[in-house]
Design a protein around this motif. Structure first.
Motif, PDB file in Angstrom:
ATOM      1  N   THR A  87      74.368  68.766  48.847  1.00 52.26           N
ATOM      2  CA  THR A  87      75.150  69.852  47.808  1.00 52.26           C
ATOM      3  C   THR A  87      75.002  69.980  46.641  1.00 52.26           C
ATOM      4  O   THR A  87      74.771  70.831  45.773  1.00 52.26           O
ATOM      5  CB  THR A  87      76.871  69.618  48.410  1.00 52.26           C
ATOM      6  OG1 THR A  87      76.914  69.921  49.650  1.00 52.26           O
ATOM      7  CG2 THR A  87      77.622  70.683  47.721  1.00 52.26           C
ATOM      8  N   PHE A  88      75.068  68.532  45.793  1.00 50.78           N
ATOM      9  CA  PHE A  88      74.529  68.335  44.498  1.00 50.78           C
ATOM     10  C   PHE A  88      73.359  69.129  43.960  1.00 50.78           C
ATOM     11  O   PHE A  88      73.072  69.614  43.059  1.00 50.78           O
ATOM     12  CB  PHE A  88      74.712  66.825  44.276  1.00 50.78           C
ATOM     13  CG  PHE A  88      74.526  66.489  42.737  1.00 50.78           C
ATOM     14  CD1 PHE A  88      75.613  66.645  41.768  1.00 50.78           C
ATOM     15  CD2 PHE A  88      73.266  66.376  42.436  1.00 50.78           C
ATOM     16  CE1 PHE A  88      75.215  66.495  40.353  1.00 50.78           C
ATOM     17  CE2 PHE A  88      73.067  66.015  41.209  1.00 50.78           C
ATOM     18  CZ  PHE A  88      73.729  66.006  40.132  1.00 50.78           C
ATOM     19  N   LEU A  89      72.246  68.697  44.923  1.00 53.56           N
ATOM     20  CA  LEU A  89      70.834  69.051  44.653  1.00 53.56           C
ATOM     21  C   LEU A  89      70.828  70.622  44.746  1.00 53.56           C
ATOM     22  O   LEU A  89      70.035  71.336  43.935  1.00 53.56           O
ATOM     23  CB  LEU A  89      70.092  68.438  45.622  1.00 53.56           C
ATOM     24  CG  LEU A  89      69.704  66.819  45.282  1.00 53.56           C
ATOM     25  CD1 LEU A  89      68.997  66.092  46.250  1.00 53.56           C
ATOM     26  CD2 LEU A  89      69.329  66.603  43.809  1.00 53.56           C
ATOM     27  N   ASP A  90      71.551  71.264  45.771  1.00 58.06           N
ATOM     28  CA  ASP A  90      71.620  72.562  45.860  1.00 58.06           C
ATOM     29  C   ASP A  90      72.246  73.283  44.640  1.00 58.06           C
ATOM     30  O   ASP A  90      71.665  74.528  44.252  1.00 58.06           O
ATOM     31  CB  ASP A  90      72.215  72.939  47.250  1.00 58.06           C
ATOM     32  CG  ASP A  90      71.539  72.595  48.516  1.00 58.06           C
ATOM     33  OD1 ASP A  90      70.198  72.506  48.376  1.00 58.06           O
ATOM     34  OD2 ASP A  90      72.017  72.675  49.389  1.00 58.06           O
ATOM     35  N   GLU A  91      73.327  72.840  44.271  1.00 64.21           N
ATOM     36  CA  GLU A  91      73.993  73.395  42.996  1.00 64.21           C
ATOM     37  C   GLU A  91      73.108  73.298  41.805  1.00 64.21           C
ATOM     38  O   GLU A  91      72.924  74.233  41.123  1.00 64.21           O
ATOM     39  CB  GLU A  91      75.261  72.833  42.952  1.00 64.21           C
ATOM     40  CG  GLU A  91      76.290  73.008  44.013  1.00 64.21           C
ATOM     41  CD  GLU A  91      77.592  72.315  43.700  1.00 64.21           C
ATOM     42  OE1 GLU A  91      77.782  71.470  42.949  1.00 64.21           O
ATOM     43  OE2 GLU A  91      78.668  72.624  44.755  1.00 64.21           O
ATOM     44  N   GLU A  92      72.356  71.911  41.802  1.00 60.00           N
ATOM     45  CA  GLU A  92      71.425  71.896  40.724  1.00 60.00           C
ATOM     46  C   GLU A  92      70.312  72.937  40.741  1.00 60.00           C
ATOM     47  O   GLU A  92      69.955  73.435  39.546  1.00 60.00           O
ATOM     48  CB  GLU A  92      70.740  70.444  40.408  1.00 60.00           C
ATOM     49  CG  GLU A  92      71.850  69.393  40.350  1.00 60.00           C
ATOM     50  CD  GLU A  92      72.223  69.543  38.881  1.00 60.00           C
ATOM     51  OE1 GLU A  92      71.484  69.389  37.904  1.00 60.00           O
ATOM     52  OE2 GLU A  92      73.280  69.547  38.511  1.00 60.00           O
ATOM     53  N   GLU A  93      69.623  73.540  41.656  1.00 59.92           N
ATOM     54  CA  GLU A  93      68.781  74.320  41.884  1.00 59.92           C
ATOM     55  C   GLU A  93      68.906  75.541  41.346  1.00 59.92           C
ATOM     56  O   GLU A  93      68.373  76.326  40.831  1.00 59.92           O
ATOM     57  CB  GLU A  93      68.004  74.300  43.320  1.00 59.92           C
ATOM     58  CG  GLU A  93      67.157  73.059  43.659  1.00 59.92           C
ATOM     59  CD  GLU A  93      66.667  73.240  45.130  1.00 59.92           C
ATOM     60  OE1 GLU A  93      66.742  74.148  45.633  1.00 59.92           O
ATOM     61  OE2 GLU A  93      66.176  72.090  45.567  1.00 59.92           O
ATOM     62  N   GLU A  94      70.485  75.699  41.732  1.00 60.81           N
ATOM     63  CA  GLU A  94      70.935  77.152  41.388  1.00 60.81           C
ATOM     64  C   GLU A  94      71.052  77.342  40.038  1.00 60.81           C
ATOM     65  O   GLU A  94      70.866  78.518  39.712  1.00 60.81           O
ATOM     66  CB  GLU A  94      72.172  77.454  42.204  1.00 60.81           C
ATOM     67  CG  GLU A  94      71.967  77.716  43.584  1.00 60.81           C
ATOM     68  CD  GLU A  94      73.394  77.687  44.405  1.00 60.81           C
ATOM     69  OE1 GLU A  94      74.609  77.873  43.766  1.00 60.81           O
ATOM     70  OE2 GLU A  94      73.386  77.496  45.414  1.00 60.81           O
ATOM     71  N   GLU A  95      71.308  76.435  39.240  1.00 62.96           N
ATOM     72  CA  GLU A  95      71.357  76.415  37.861  1.00 62.96           C
ATOM     73  C   GLU A  95      70.236  76.928  37.091  1.00 62.96           C
ATOM     74  O   GLU A  95      69.197  76.720  37.315  1.00 62.96           O
ATOM     75  CB  GLU A  95      72.037  75.195  37.066  1.00 62.96           C
ATOM     76  CG  GLU A  95      73.368  75.147  37.653  1.00 62.96           C
ATOM     77  CD  GLU A  95      74.199  74.027  37.097  1.00 62.96           C
ATOM     78  OE1 GLU A  95      73.854  73.249  36.426  1.00 62.96           O
ATOM     79  OE2 GLU A  95      75.308  73.627  37.664  1.00 62.96           O
TER      80      GLU A  95
END
Length: 95
Positions: A87-95
């Motif tokens: 979840t953390f990595l997915d959120e980082e990719e979206e930014e």
């Protein structure tokens, strides 16, 4: 360890100190523990451009400063950590 720490010092089984960058921390009501995900400062990416990330449970110190890292004890905990990391990595990719 405070949840706001950016770096922690890990001491391995041989007594060697390693400065690590904190990726993120989170609390689990299910396991009634806090967790920290981290990687060694200066870690090199592997051939897949990935860095090995470590995870530990931690118990905050009485003074609110240093705490004690604990090993992850069950497959269920590892599954929770993996889910939180993804979840953390997915959120980082979206930014």
């Amino acid at each position: 360890m405070d949840h706001g720490e950016k770096q922690i010092t890990i001491i391995d089984e041989n007594g060697n100190e390693q400065l690590c960058e904190v990726l993120f921390t989170f609390d689990s009501d299910e396991f009634e523990k806090s967790y920290v995900l981290y990687f060694p400062v200066g870690a090199e990416e592997d051939d897949n451009e990935e860095i090995e990330i470590h995870a530990s449970a931690f118990i905050p110190g009485e003074d609110g400063e240093d705490g004690e890292l604990q090993p992850i004890e069950s497959d269920e905990e590892w599954e929770l950590i993996e889910e939180m990391l993804n979840t953390f990595l997915d959120e980082e990719e979206e930014e």
